[in-house]
Design a protein around this motif. Structure first.
Motif, PDB file in Angstrom:
ATOM      1  N   ALA A 123       0.848  -1.190   0.000  1.00 25.08           N
ATOM      2  CA  ALA A 123       0.000   0.000   0.000  1.00 25.08           C
ATOM      3  C   ALA A 123       0.884   1.241   0.000  1.00 25.08           C
ATOM      4  CB  ALA A 123      -0.909  -0.006   1.232  1.00 25.08           C
ATOM      5  N   TYR A 124       0.434   2.283  -0.687  1.00 17.90           N
ATOM      6  CA  TYR A 124       1.258   3.486  -0.745  1.00 17.90           C
ATOM      7  C   TYR A 124       0.401   4.745  -0.647  1.00 17.90           C
ATOM      8  CZ  TYR A 124      -0.062   3.961  -5.722  1.00 17.90           C
ATOM      9  OH  TYR A 124      -0.751   4.097  -6.902  1.00 17.90           O
ATOM     10  N   GLU A 125       1.040   5.812  -0.202  1.00 18.47           N
ATOM     11  CA  GLU A 125       0.413   7.131  -0.145  1.00 18.47           C
ATOM     12  C   GLU A 125       1.429   8.167  -0.611  1.00 18.47           C
ATOM     13  OE1 GLU A 125      -2.300   8.885   3.178  1.00 18.47           O
ATOM     14  OE2 GLU A 125      -0.235   9.512   3.630  1.00 18.47           O
ATOM     15  N   VAL A 126       1.035   8.999  -1.577  1.00 20.03           N
ATOM     16  CA  VAL A 126       1.895  10.054  -2.096  1.00 20.03           C
ATOM     17  C   VAL A 126       1.292  11.400  -1.685  1.00 20.03           C
ATOM     18  CG1 VAL A 126       2.866  11.130  -4.158  1.00 20.03           C
ATOM     19  CG2 VAL A 126       2.619   8.637  -4.049  1.00 20.03           C
ATOM     20  N   THR A 127       2.126  12.262  -1.113  1.00 20.47           N
ATOM     21  CA  THR A 127       1.664  13.555  -0.618  1.00 20.47           C
ATOM     22  C   THR A 127       2.516  14.666  -1.223  1.00 20.47           C
ATOM     23  OG1 THR A 127       1.062  12.548   1.497  1.00 20.47           O
ATOM     24  CG2 THR A 127       1.205  14.951   1.434  1.00 20.47           C
ATOM     25  N   SER A 128       1.848  15.674  -1.741  1.00 18.91           N
ATOM     26  CA  SER A 128       2.558  16.852  -2.249  1.00 18.91           C
ATOM     27  C   SER A 128       2.970  17.720  -1.067  1.00 18.91           C
ATOM     28  CB  SER A 128       1.662  17.648  -3.197  1.00 18.91           C
ATOM     29  OG  SER A 128       2.276  18.876  -3.544  1.00 18.91           O
ATOM     30  N   ARG A 129       4.267  17.960  -0.947  1.00 13.52           N
ATOM     31  CA  ARG A 129       4.748  18.760   0.175  1.00 13.52           C
ATOM     32  C   ARG A 129       4.552  20.265  -0.050  1.00 13.52           C
ATOM     33  NH1 ARG A 129       9.208  15.832  -0.111  1.00 13.52           N
ATOM     34  NH2 ARG A 129      10.522  17.643  -0.548  1.00 13.52           N
ATOM     35  N   ASP A 130       4.546  20.663  -1.294  1.00 12.52           N
ATOM     36  CA  ASP A 130       4.442  22.097  -1.577  1.00 12.52           C
ATOM     37  C   ASP A 130       3.033  22.527  -1.979  1.00 12.52           C
ATOM     38  OD1 ASP A 130       4.218  21.013  -4.100  1.00 12.52           O
ATOM     39  OD2 ASP A 130       6.133  21.796  -4.843  1.00 12.52           O
ATOM     40  N   GLY A 131       2.088  21.593  -1.961  1.00 10.02           N
ATOM     41  CA  GLY A 131       0.716  21.929  -2.304  1.00 10.02           C
ATOM     42  C   GLY A 131       0.482  22.113  -3.785  1.00 10.02           C
ATOM     43  N   LYS A 132       1.506  21.911  -4.605  1.00  9.82           N
ATOM     44  CA  LYS A 132       1.378  22.063  -6.048  1.00  9.82           C
ATOM     45  C   LYS A 132       1.008  20.725  -6.684  1.00  9.82           C
ATOM     46  CE  LYS A 132       4.771  25.823  -6.298  1.00  9.82           C
ATOM     47  NZ  LYS A 132       6.074  26.266  -6.881  1.00  9.82           N
ATOM     48  N   LYS A 133       0.530  20.795  -7.905  1.00  7.15           N
ATOM     49  CA  LYS A 133       0.142  19.603  -8.646  1.00  7.15           C
ATOM     50  C   LYS A 133       1.367  18.937  -9.261  1.00  7.15           C
ATOM     51  CE  LYS A 133      -3.018  18.220 -12.372  1.00  7.15           C
ATOM     52  NZ  LYS A 133      -4.013  18.736 -13.358  1.00  7.15           N
ATOM     53  N   HIS A 134       1.455  17.622  -9.091  1.00  8.50           N
ATOM     54  CA  HIS A 134       2.598  16.874  -9.625  1.00  8.50           C
ATOM     55  C   HIS A 134       2.113  15.635 -10.373  1.00  8.50           C
ATOM     56  CE1 HIS A 134       5.422  19.330  -7.351  1.00  8.50           C
ATOM     57  NE2 HIS A 134       4.638  19.193  -6.297  1.00  8.50           N
ATOM     58  N   ASP A 135       2.743  15.382 -11.495  1.00 13.02           N
ATOM     59  CA  ASP A 135       2.465  14.157 -12.255  1.00 13.02           C
ATOM     60  C   ASP A 135       3.348  13.042 -11.707  1.00 13.02           C
ATOM     61  OD1 ASP A 135       0.631  15.330 -14.032  1.00 13.02           O
ATOM     62  OD2 ASP A 135       2.292  16.132 -15.234  1.00 13.02           O
ATOM     63  N   VAL A 136       2.703  11.924 -11.365  1.00 12.73           N
ATOM     64  CA  VAL A 136       3.413  10.815 -10.737  1.00 12.73           C
ATOM     65  C   VAL A 136       3.100   9.514 -11.479  1.00 12.73           C
ATOM     66  CG1 VAL A 136       3.799   9.513  -8.600  1.00 12.73           C
ATOM     67  CG2 VAL A 136       3.277  11.971  -8.494  1.00 12.73           C
ATOM     68  N   GLN A 137       4.123   8.727 -11.717  1.00 16.19           N
ATOM     69  CA  GLN A 137       3.952   7.365 -12.247  1.00 16.19           C
ATOM     70  C   GLN A 137       4.661   6.390 -11.311  1.00 16.19           C
ATOM     71  OE1 GLN A 137       5.544   9.713 -14.731  1.00 16.19           O
ATOM     72  NE2 GLN A 137       3.421  10.413 -14.914  1.00 16.19           N
ATOM     73  N   LEU A 138       3.953   5.348 -10.939  1.00 14.40           N
ATOM     74  CA  LEU A 138       4.538   4.300 -10.091  1.00 14.40           C
ATOM     75  C   LEU A 138       4.820   3.071 -10.951  1.00 14.40           C
ATOM     76  CD1 LEU A 138       3.893   3.226  -6.536  1.00 14.40           C
ATOM     77  CD2 LEU A 138       3.540   1.489  -8.273  1.00 14.40           C
ATOM     78  N   TYR A 139       5.993   2.488 -10.748  1.00 20.82           N
ATOM     79  CA  TYR A 139       6.452   1.333 -11.531  1.00 20.82           C
ATOM     80  C   TYR A 139       6.861   0.237 -10.545  1.00 20.82           C
ATOM     81  CZ  TYR A 139       9.731  -1.219 -14.702  1.00 20.82           C
ATOM     82  OH  TYR A 139      10.414  -2.152 -15.442  1.00 20.82           O
ATOM     83  N   LEU A 140       6.220  -0.930 -10.641  1.00 22.12           N
ATOM     84  CA  LEU A 140       6.572  -2.065  -9.788  1.00 22.12           C
ATOM     85  C   LEU A 140       6.919  -3.242 -10.687  1.00 22.12           C
ATOM     86  CD1 LEU A 140       6.778  -2.945  -6.793  1.00 22.12           C
ATOM     87  CD2 LEU A 140       4.503  -3.937  -7.045  1.00 22.12           C
ATOM     88  N   GLU A 141       8.130  -3.760 -10.497  1.00 22.34           N
ATOM     89  CA  GLU A 141       8.632  -4.843 -11.343  1.00 22.34           C
ATOM     90  C   GLU A 141       9.056  -6.027 -10.482  1.00 22.34           C
ATOM     91  OE1 GLU A 141      11.791  -3.906 -14.261  1.00 22.34           O
ATOM     92  OE2 GLU A 141      12.844  -5.629 -13.396  1.00 22.34           O
ATOM     93  N   ALA A 142       8.560  -7.195 -10.825  1.00 19.10           N
ATOM     94  CA  ALA A 142       8.974  -8.439 -10.168  1.00 19.10           C
ATOM     95  C   ALA A 142       9.601  -9.353 -11.213  1.00 19.10           C
ATOM     96  CB  ALA A 142       7.797  -9.124  -9.494  1.00 19.10           C
ATOM     97  N   SER A 143      10.196 -10.431 -10.732  1.00 17.38           N
ATOM     98  CA  SER A 143      10.873 -11.380 -11.618  1.00 17.38           C
ATOM     99  C   SER A 143      10.237 -12.753 -11.494  1.00 17.38           C
ATOM    100  CB  SER A 143      12.354 -11.461 -11.237  1.00 17.38           C
ATOM    101  OG  SER A 143      12.969 -12.600 -11.803  1.00 17.38           O
ATOM    102  N   SER A 144      10.421 -13.560 -12.529  1.00 16.26           N
ATOM    103  CA  SER A 144       9.939 -14.948 -12.484  1.00 16.26           C
ATOM    104  C   SER A 144      10.660 -15.762 -11.426  1.00 16.26           C
ATOM    105  CB  SER A 144      10.119 -15.609 -13.853  1.00 16.26           C
ATOM    106  OG  SER A 144      11.490 -15.673 -14.201  1.00 16.26           O
TER     107      SER A 144
END
Length: 827
Positions: free
Chosen positions: A295-316
């Motif tokens: 589980a994750y939570e992303v918070t803007s520290r400066d109150g400005k709008k930010h574009d965020v992409q999360l990438y999670l990679e696993a292996s066989s």
């Protein structure tokens, strides 16, 4: 006036309560720098840990130390921050380990001359044998049977070029002590310890000796007790490109019972990550559900709008025993979830058994909300490059990586989750029958249904886990202090994840342990015994699940000896004992004591009544053989066989007393009086036989010896009054004079100890101050140890290193102090 006075009083009380709650919250964070941090904890096969202080400093690893690649990255306004895992530098084999490729070498079991490690040593009179070398009965990977205590091996390696200037590594597996040499230079000396796939980077001096032509890798291994194993190889780094070089800034990590929380700074946003395993032991369906959360939570520290992409990679690798095995991967949507899935091509279900064997049947999954997520599989370097360039991920034909991504904007807060799970199809072979996991015991569920339930239940489970973690923490603080609470929180998931929950054909609940990193046995009784306090505390049905298979084994006449078996096989195959030696007094005593402990927790002896015939057989064996045990192993089998073991005698006596008190609960008055009297008479004899001035002996026949009498704890907890209470104080006072920097040694012979037994010994103390004198050094060890592995229970007390063992279920024994309070509250 009275109204005003009462109102003021109420307000004062309210303020005090608020201050108390805030103080509790402020003190509830676990400051322990764990040896390893639990991340994904489902069962012995799906058990992933962070071995480093920062989550991004090392690859995520299985408890066996093998990489379980899991990469987590966030891109904030185009800038990439890696917060989870590390892209491993790939290695090329110069000389592969025997587990991956057969190699043969010269070896001897007779001590050679001192120059045996040198290149020009003549070994023509040595034997030739294929690696790995080990005891074939108990180490299925072994190719050359090694039964003798010691072995010396010379492996010739022909190089096509000099290796000077390269990064070269020696990798080796040893059970027990090992010393390794490269071209006559010592490069590793483990001391008294075991280890699997240890990797040592060779010094520049050593690498310079690795010349074109003949080179010699030489190794010595000393198997102290049963189950020998020896294998080694050499590797060099392969040049490759690391994609995610910039890391987030980790601000904190906090291990609680069901969750591990991380806080990061990623440029203008904060990122909070929680690995959640909702292992609430009163809910067996939940305990068995093979799904954890990131589980994750992303918070803007400066109150400005930010574009965020999360990438999670696993292996066989999550679904393979060896990374060299072929795998298949896919993406698909089911219901409201998007999945990525991987598994081996061969799918040989339950075909492998052993200690450091990883699962290679069934399938590993990641899943997330399909409306918010994209998925792909393929070559890691290609998928990472696509992400870095902002391209839509496209699956590739080759490669073994699985990726989920989520894109969003944040100006305040954004939270979500990704789920990780494993469907092992069949979990255990139990006396010839393959058993499905408990969640699918009726063969009427699917892994997709389990993920859907996990998705639907997330909010309430997160709340339940927060509540559970806080209650456990506060209880542990109250009964044992901060250091105790920190260790308890870390032990919870480790113990549970070393088990598998299944249902036997006769309906019995089976809570089967894997003896991680000690020999791979399944359902080991002397592993059950130390781990039981956790399960007695939260759910006696699980405590019964620790015993049912042993009762069945004896009652079915598949085990015909008059004492309890040690195990029922090698995990995950439970078709009968595979351990090389019996522990007659140890295991019979364990079964009897725990059966009485279950009766005390349930306030009835119905479970004992069901197994009365077998319990009687074991008790009568202990009456005859328990007071002065002959030469045999006890649970501390690494110390070897020895006779006249005073602590083992305590166990036998307490077990006989347990049988007597069970008889009393069942209304068998004459039986009760007889066996309680026998136990008390034996205890009086014990006091005289073991007395050695200001303490009691390790063995009855040797003056000037001592040992922890941790088995006495049940006499205290269960109010049995079998032993003279003065013995407890005498021993505690003496132990305080024998402590080292990192704890109380097990006995006078060596400086190593067992941390679970320290917890039991400490519980013999009558006050918290004394209890903490024993616990605080254990905390210090875990905080300072240089061995970054899931908690070891077999460690040295004079240096911050383990003697062996890791990731074992026995840390459930840490709950003994909490169990004492619970039993006292039930009176």
């Amino acid at each position: 006036m009275n109204f005003l006075r009462n109102k003021i009083t109420f307000l004062v009380v309210l303020v005090c309560c608020a201050i108390h709650v805030l103080a509790q919250q402020s003190n509830s964070k676990n400051q322990l720098r764990a040896p390893a941090f639990p991340l994904i904890t489902i069962d012995p096969n799906t058990s992933a840990w962070s071995y480093s202080d920062n989550l991004y400093d090392d690859a995520v690893r299985h408890w066996t130390d093998k990489p379980f690649p899991l990469l987590g990255v966030v891109k904030v306004d185009g800038i990439v921050y890696r917060f989870l895992g590390k892209e491993e530098i790939e290695l090329e084999a110069i000389a592969k380990m025997g587990e991956h490729e057969i190699w043969s070498a010269k070896y001897t079991v007779n001590e050679p001359s001192k120059d045996w490690t040198q290149i020009n040593f003549t070994d023509s009179d040595w034997k030739t044998g294929a690696a790995p070398y080990g005891t074939l009965d108990n180490e299925p990977n072994s190719r050359t049977d090694w039964q003798e205590p010691k072995i010396w091996v010379r492996r010739e390696v022909i190089l096509n070029e000099d290796l000077g200037g390269k990064n070269v590594y020696l990798e080796f597996t040893h059970d027990d002590d090992a010393i390794m040499y490269v071209n006559g230079i010592e490069v590793a000396n483990t001391g008294q310890a075991t280890g699997k796939n240890r990797r040592v980077k060779l010094s520049e001096e050593v690498v310079k000796t690795l010349k074109k032509g003949k080179n010699i890798l030489a190794g010595y291994c000393y198997n102290r007790v049963a189950n020998g194993y020896f294998d080694f190889g050499m590797y060099t780094e392969r040049k490759n490109t690391i994609s995610f070089t910039q890391t987030a800034l980790q601000k904190s990590v906090d291990v609680q019972a069901t969750q591990t929380h991380y806080q990061f700074e990623c440029g203008p946003v904060d990122l909070n990550i929680s690995f959640i395993a909702p292992l609430l032991l009163t809910d067996l369906e939940l305990v068995s559900r093979p799904v954890n959360y990131l589980a994750y939570e992303v918070t803007s520290r400066d109150g400005k709008k930010h574009d965020v992409q999360l990438y999670l990679e696993a292996s066989s690798h999550w679904a393979l025993n060896s990374p060299l095995q072929e795998s298949t991967s896919s993406t698909y949507k089911s219901g409201n979830l998007q999945y990525v899935k991987t598994g081996s091509k061969s799918q040989e279900v339950l075909a492998k058994k052993g200690d450091h064997i990883r699962i290679d049947w069934g399938y590993f999954y990641m899943a997330a909300d399909a409306n918010k997520s994209k998925s792909a599989t393929g070559k890691g370097t290609t998928l990472r490059e696509q992400f870095l360039k902002g391209q839509t991920l496209q699956s590739t034909a080759n490669g073994n990586q699985l990726v989920l991504t989520q894109n969003f904007t944040v100006s305040t807060k954004h939270s979500d989750k990704i789920m990780l799970g494993y469907d092992d199809i069949y979990s255990i072979q139990y006396f010839g029958k393959n058993l499905r996991p408990y969640w699918n015991r009726q063969d009427n569920s699917t892994i997709e249904k389990q993920f859907q339930l996990a998705d639907k239940d997330f909010a309430k489970l997160k709340q339940a886990c927060d509540k559970f973690d806080a209650e456990l923490w506060n209880t542990a603080i109250r009964v044992g202090g901060y250091e105790y609470a920190a260790l308890i929180a870390l032990s919870y998931r480790q113990s549970i994840a070393a088990h598998k929950l299944v249902q036997a054909p006769n309906g019995d609940l089976l809570w089967l342990s894997k003896e991680n990193d000690s020999n791979g046995s399944i359902g080991t009784v002397d592993v059950t015994y130390p781990s039981a306090p956790l399960y007695l505390y939260y759910n006696p049905e699980l405590a019964k699940g620790l015993l049912n298979h042993i009762f069945y084994y004896s009652a079915s006449k598949k085990w015909t000896k008059p004492f309890a078996a040690h195990d029922i096989g090698t995990y995950p195959i439970g078709n009968g004992q595979t351990y090389g030696g019996d522990m007659p007094v140890e295991e019979s005593g364990n079964m009897l004591i725990l059966t009485y402990a279950i009766a005390r927790m349930e306030k009835n002896a119905d479970y004992a009544k069901k197994h009365w015939e077998v319990l009687t057989t074991w008790t009568d064996y202990l009456v005859e053989h328990g007071l002065d045990p002959d030469n045999q192993l006890c649970t501390d089998d690494f110390a070897g066989h020895f006779a006249h073991n005073a602590n083992l005698s305590v166990k036998a006596i307490v077990a006989i007393g347990s049988y007597g008190y069970l008889a009393e609960m069942l209304g068998k008055t004459d039986v009760s009086k007889k066996y309680i009297a026998i136990a008390k008479d034996m205890a009086a004899k014990w006091k005289s036989m073991a007395a050695d001035g200001d303490h009691y002996r390790l063995t009855f026949d040797k003056e000037g010896t001592w040992s922890q009498k941790y088995n006495l704890v049940w006499d205290k907890l269960l109010d049995m009054n079998i032993f003279d209470k003065s013995i407890f104080k005498t021993e505690i006072d003496y132990y305080l004079t024998k402590q080292n920097q990192y704890g109380l040694p097990l006995d006078n012979r060596r400086t190593y100890t067992k941390t679970d037994w320290i917890m039991w010994t400490a519980t013999l103390a009558d006050d918290m101050v004394t209890f903490q004198k024993f616990i605080n050094p254990v905390y210090k060890f875990m905080y300072e140890t240089t061995d970054r592995v899931p908690m070891s229970d077999w460690v040295y007390t004079d240096k911050p290193t383990r003697a062996g063992f890791k990731a074992r279920s026995v840390v459930g024994g840490y709950f003994i102090k909490m169990l004492e309070e619970k039993i006292n509250n039930q009176k």
